[in-house]
Design a protein around this motif. Sequence first.
Motif, short mmCIF file in Angstrom:
data_model
loop_
_atom_site.label_atom_id
_atom_site.label_comp_id
_atom_site.label_asym_id
_atom_site.label_seq_id
_atom_site.Cartn_x
_atom_site.Cartn_y
_atom_site.Cartn_z
N ARG A 1 1.93 1.68 -3.64
CA ARG A 1 0.70 2.03 -4.37
C ARG A 1 0.35 3.65 -4.13
O ARG A 1 0.10 4.12 -5.06
CB ARG A 1 -0.49 1.15 -4.01
CG ARG A 1 -1.82 1.44 -5.14
CD ARG A 1 -2.88 0.98 -4.50
NE ARG A 1 -3.22 1.72 -3.49
CZ ARG A 1 -4.01 2.93 -3.28
NH1 ARG A 1 -4.11 3.63 -4.75
NH2 ARG A 1 -4.20 3.77 -2.31
N SER A 2 0.35 3.94 -2.92
CA SER A 2 -0.10 5.22 -2.60
C SER A 2 1.04 6.27 -2.70
O SER A 2 0.72 7.60 -2.42
CB SER A 2 -1.01 5.18 -1.28
OG SER A 2 0.17 5.13 -0.23
N ARG B 1 -0.96 9.73 -1.88
CA ARG B 1 -2.51 9.62 -2.51
C ARG B 1 -3.40 8.83 -1.62
O ARG B 1 -4.28 7.91 -1.85
CB ARG B 1 -2.29 8.81 -3.95
CG ARG B 1 -1.61 9.75 -4.96
CD ARG B 1 -1.52 8.83 -6.32
NE ARG B 1 -0.69 7.59 -6.26
CZ ARG B 1 0.86 7.81 -6.15
NH1 ARG B 1 1.42 8.60 -6.24
NH2 ARG B 1 1.25 6.57 -5.89
N ALA B 2 -3.74 9.33 -0.42
CA ALA B 2 -4.36 8.94 0.66
C ALA B 2 -5.59 9.12 0.28
O ALA B 2 -6.04 10.13 -0.46
CB ALA B 2 -3.86 9.46 1.90
N ASP B 3 -6.65 8.22 0.74
CA ASP B 3 -8.00 8.44 0.83
C ASP B 3 -8.75 8.20 1.95
O ASP B 3 -8.19 8.00 3.31
CB ASP B 3 -8.59 7.62 -0.22
CG ASP B 3 -8.39 6.16 -0.07
OD1 ASP B 3 -8.32 5.59 0.80
OD2 ASP B 3 -8.23 5.46 -1.29
N SER C 1 -7.51 5.15 4.01
CA SER C 1 -6.05 5.17 4.35
C SER C 1 -5.57 5.10 5.90
O SER C 1 -4.42 4.76 6.25
CB SER C 1 -5.35 6.37 3.76
OG SER C 1 -5.37 6.20 2.24
N TYR D 1 -3.37 2.35 7.23
CA TYR D 1 -1.96 1.88 7.07
C TYR D 1 -1.29 2.96 7.87
O TYR D 1 0.25 3.11 7.81
CB TYR D 1 -1.86 2.33 5.48
CG TYR D 1 -2.52 1.44 4.82
CD1 TYR D 1 -2.33 0.30 4.65
CD2 TYR D 1 -3.64 2.19 3.91
CE1 TYR D 1 -3.28 -0.48 3.77
CE2 TYR D 1 -4.62 1.42 3.16
CZ TYR D 1 -4.16 0.08 3.03
OH TYR D 1 -5.41 -0.41 2.29
N GLN E 1 -10.98 13.62 -0.64
CA GLN E 1 -10.23 12.55 -0.78
C GLN E 1 -8.88 12.78 -1.51
O GLN E 1 -7.86 12.55 -1.55
CB GLN E 1 -10.86 11.16 -1.35
CG GLN E 1 -12.00 10.68 -0.40
CD GLN E 1 -12.30 9.38 -0.55
OE1 GLN E 1 -11.51 8.37 -0.58
NE2 GLN E 1 -13.35 8.96 -1.11
N LEU F 1 1.36 7.26 1.11
CA LEU F 1 0.19 7.86 1.57
C LEU F 1 0.07 9.17 0.89
O LEU F 1 -0.88 9.93 1.07
CB LEU F 1 0.23 7.95 2.71
CG LEU F 1 0.07 6.62 3.69
CD1 LEU F 1 -0.12 6.65 5.04
CD2 LEU F 1 -1.09 5.61 3.12
N GLU G 1 0.93 -1.31 -0.11
CA GLU G 1 0.06 0.00 0.02
C GLU G 1 0.92 1.30 0.14
O GLU G 1 0.50 2.17 -0.67
CB GLU G 1 -0.96 0.10 1.24
CG GLU G 1 -1.84 1.20 1.31
CD GLU G 1 -2.72 1.26 -0.07
OE1 GLU G 1 -2.94 2.87 -0.40
OE2 GLU G 1 -3.11 0.54 -0.62
N TYR G 2 2.07 1.33 0.83
CA TYR G 2 2.76 2.52 0.84
C TYR G 2 3.33 2.66 -0.81
O TYR G 2 3.70 3.82 -1.21
CB TYR G 2 3.87 2.31 1.56
CG TYR G 2 3.55 2.28 3.31
CD1 TYR G 2 2.57 3.03 3.76
CD2 TYR G 2 4.32 1.51 4.07
CE1 TYR G 2 2.08 2.95 5.02
CE2 TYR G 2 3.84 1.68 5.34
CZ TYR G 2 3.07 2.27 5.89
OH TYR G 2 2.61 2.07 7.09
#
Length: 755
Positions: free
Chosen positions: A492-493, A498-500, A503, A506, A685, A496, A489-490
Motif C-alpha cells: 500500500r505504501s 508514502r510513510a506517515d 509507519s 512496519y 507526514q 514505505l 502495508e508495504y
Amino acid sequence: MSALPVLVAPPGPHGVAAYARAVAADVRVLDPAVRVVTPDDLTDLPAGTPLHVHVTDRMWGTSPEEATDRFTSLARRHPVTVTLHDVPQESDGERNRPRRRAFYTAVAREARAVAVNSVHERDLLVEEGVWGGPVEVVPLPVSSVSGGEAPRPDGTIGVLGYFYPGKGHDEALAAAVAAGITRMTVLGRASDGHAADLDAFVRRAADAGVEVEVTGWLDDDEMAVRARAVAVPVIAHRHVSASGSLASWIGWGRRPIAVRNRYVDEMDALRPGTLHAVEPEDLAAAVRAAADDPDATWHGIHPVPVGPADVARAYVSWWQALDAPARGVVGNRWDRVAGLEPDPPRVSVIVTHYAQPEELARTLAALAAQDHPADRLEIVVADDGSPEAPVVPDGVRLVRQDDRGFRAAAARNLGVTASTGDVLCFLDADTTPEPGYVRALSRLPALLPEAVTVGRRRHADLSGVAPTVPVSEVGPTRELSEPAWLRDEYARSGNLLRADDRSYRYVIGAVSACTRAFFDEVGGFDETYTTYGGEDWEWVHRAWQAGAILAHVPEAVAWHDGPDWSGRDLDRAREGNRQTLRLATDIPVAGSAGRGLLPAVPDLVVHLTGEHSDAAVFLCVDALLGAFPRATVVLDAPPSTAALASDPRVRSGAVPDGRVIWRLDRPVLVDDAGALAARLSALGQGEEGWVEVRAADGTPLGTASARRARRRAQRWGARVGFTAGELVASGVHVVRDEPHLEAWVGGWGGLERFT
C-alpha cells in the motif's frame, strides 16, 4: 558509476538550449568522461541513469500539459536534476500562469534536485507556490570581455533577445522618443508565435517617428559585432527571469541601462559597475545621457566575475554533493536517489542473542557469506545474559550483559557501543540473512544519513538445517506464511515511500539499519523496555520525528526460524495490550495514543505571541481548545485570568517540542477547524513541513511547522528536506481587541461581535 550525471543538451537556437550546450561543454573541460546527449538519445540510456536537464515549458511540449507528461515520463525512468528557466510569474497573465505553475510544480516534485540561475528565481518558486524545498543557485556566466576598441556608435537604441510582449521593447521605444532618438535596433527575431506582435511593434514605432531595424537571428560573432555597435543598450523587460541578454551585454563589454527590479539589483551586486540600474521613470533621461556620453555604456572590466568555468565548477560541486550523503531529499522521497550506488560503507552488524546457539551459528555463517566487502564488514554479537556464553568465530566480537529478563533494547545498545562501523545493521540471532542482505540494506543509509531501512523478514522452519546450508536455498523449501499485515502495508505504501506518523509499526528491529551518526543523534533504544516487544517501534517513531527517511528494502531478505512470535511463551492478547499501553504513552500521535487523554508531549502546540487584551486572549484560547481539545496553548506571559490559569493545557514560558507548532501572531477565533486541522495534521507526514497560515481575509497569522522539518533544519543548518506552503483558513478570523465575551460564552451573536 561517474559522480556526474549524463547532461542533456538539446539542439536548436533557443536560448535555454544554447545555455545547456555551453554548460555541458564547460563541464566536459573539467571531466571529459561526462557524457552529453540530445533528447533523441535518451531512449538508448538504461533506466536509472542519472540525468541533468534544463527546463522551460516551451522546450518540453506545445502546451504546459504536454510538457508535464513528457517530463514526468522521463523522471519515472531516470533520477533527474533540473535547472529551471523562465519561472512562472505575474506577467504570464492569468490564462497561462496557473498552467505554467502546474508544470513547474510537477517538475520540481519529480526532480531529484532543483537549480535556478538567480536568488530572484528561487524566491519566485516560493512566491508562486511552485516549490519551497532546497534550491541551488548557479548564476548565468559572463565570458571575459571581448577585446578591441569600442566601435563608433551607430546612433540606435538597442534591445537584445527574442521579441515577445513584455520583453521591454515598448519601454525602450518610449524612452527613445522622449530622448529624441529616431532609430532602434531589435537584436534578434520574434519569439515563436509572436511575429505578428513584432510587425505591430515596428508599425507603432514608425508612427512615433522611430525607424526599427530587426536583425533576425545572427550567429554569436555577428551578434557581438552588432551589439557592440549600438549606441545605447537597454534592458527594460517586465517578464523578469535570469537574463541571458544582460549576461551577453556585459560579456561584450557593454554597460547596459537596466530598469531596476529584484533581478537587476541582484546582478548589480554580483558584478558591480557592469550595468546602470535606473528606476522606470528615469529611463528616458538615462538613455539621453548615454547617447551624449557613449563611453558611459562600456564597463571595461577584464575578466568579469563568475565566468563559464566558475559555473561549470558550481554545477560539478552541486552534483557531487548530491551524491554524497544527501540533504536534498524532500519528505520521505528516498526514490530520488534511485540509480545511485555509494561506495561500500563500513557496516557493523549487531546480532542480538539469547540461548539460541544453533540459530546463532547459522546466522553468523550467513554473515560470513555476504557479498559486501569483508574488510568493510564487522560482526558484533550482543548476548542478553544467556546461561552459557555463545561461541563465536574468530573475528566476531562478543559482548554480554547480565540476565535480568528480556532486555533486547539494552543488548542492542551494548552492541552499538562495541562497534565501529558507519552504518549499523540490526539482526536477531534467529534471523538469517541471504548473501545480498547487508549490501542492499545499507545502501540507502550510505547515501542518506537520515535513512532507516527495514528488510524483508520471511519465515521458515529451519530446525535441523546445518549452518553451512545457504538459507536462500533451503528457506523457500520450508517457507511458512508471511505476516499479511506487513506485506499488505508495504504494498500500500510503496515500500514505505508514502510513510506517515504511524509507519513505525512496519519497521521491524530484527531486520533494520541506519547510520551510526543518526542513531547517536536520536539516542539509543529505550532500556526501560524490559519485556518482549515495542522497543524497536518506540525508537523508529523517535527517529521519524527527528526527520528519518523510512524505506522497506524487499531485496534485503532474512529468514526467521519459525513463524511470527515464534519461541515465545506469550499470551498474545495480554502482551498486545501491554505493548499498546506502553506505546500510547511514548507515541502520542493519532491512532497510537488514547482518544481523549492528554499526552505527556503535546501533539499540537499553539504559541500565541505578543501582548493582547485579556478578553482577546481568553476568546482565542477558548476557541482554539474548543477546536483542538488536546492541544497545548503557550502564552508569552503567565495567564492573567483564573479561567486560563486553571486549565493545564494553557501555560507560559518555554514552548514544548510538539509534533506541530503553530506560532500564532495575533488572537484568532476558530469558527471552522476542518481545513486547518487537516493541513496541520499532515505537516511532516508528506513533503510539506512548514505552512504560512492566513485568516479568512488573508491576514497573516504566523507559521506552523512539523517537528520533522524543524529537526532537519537544525541538522543541516537551513530549511531543507521539506517544502513550505500557504494556507488561507476560511474558518479562522482575527479577533478584535475587545470582543464581546458575554456573547461568546453565552453562545449568541454573530462573528461581527468578536472579529
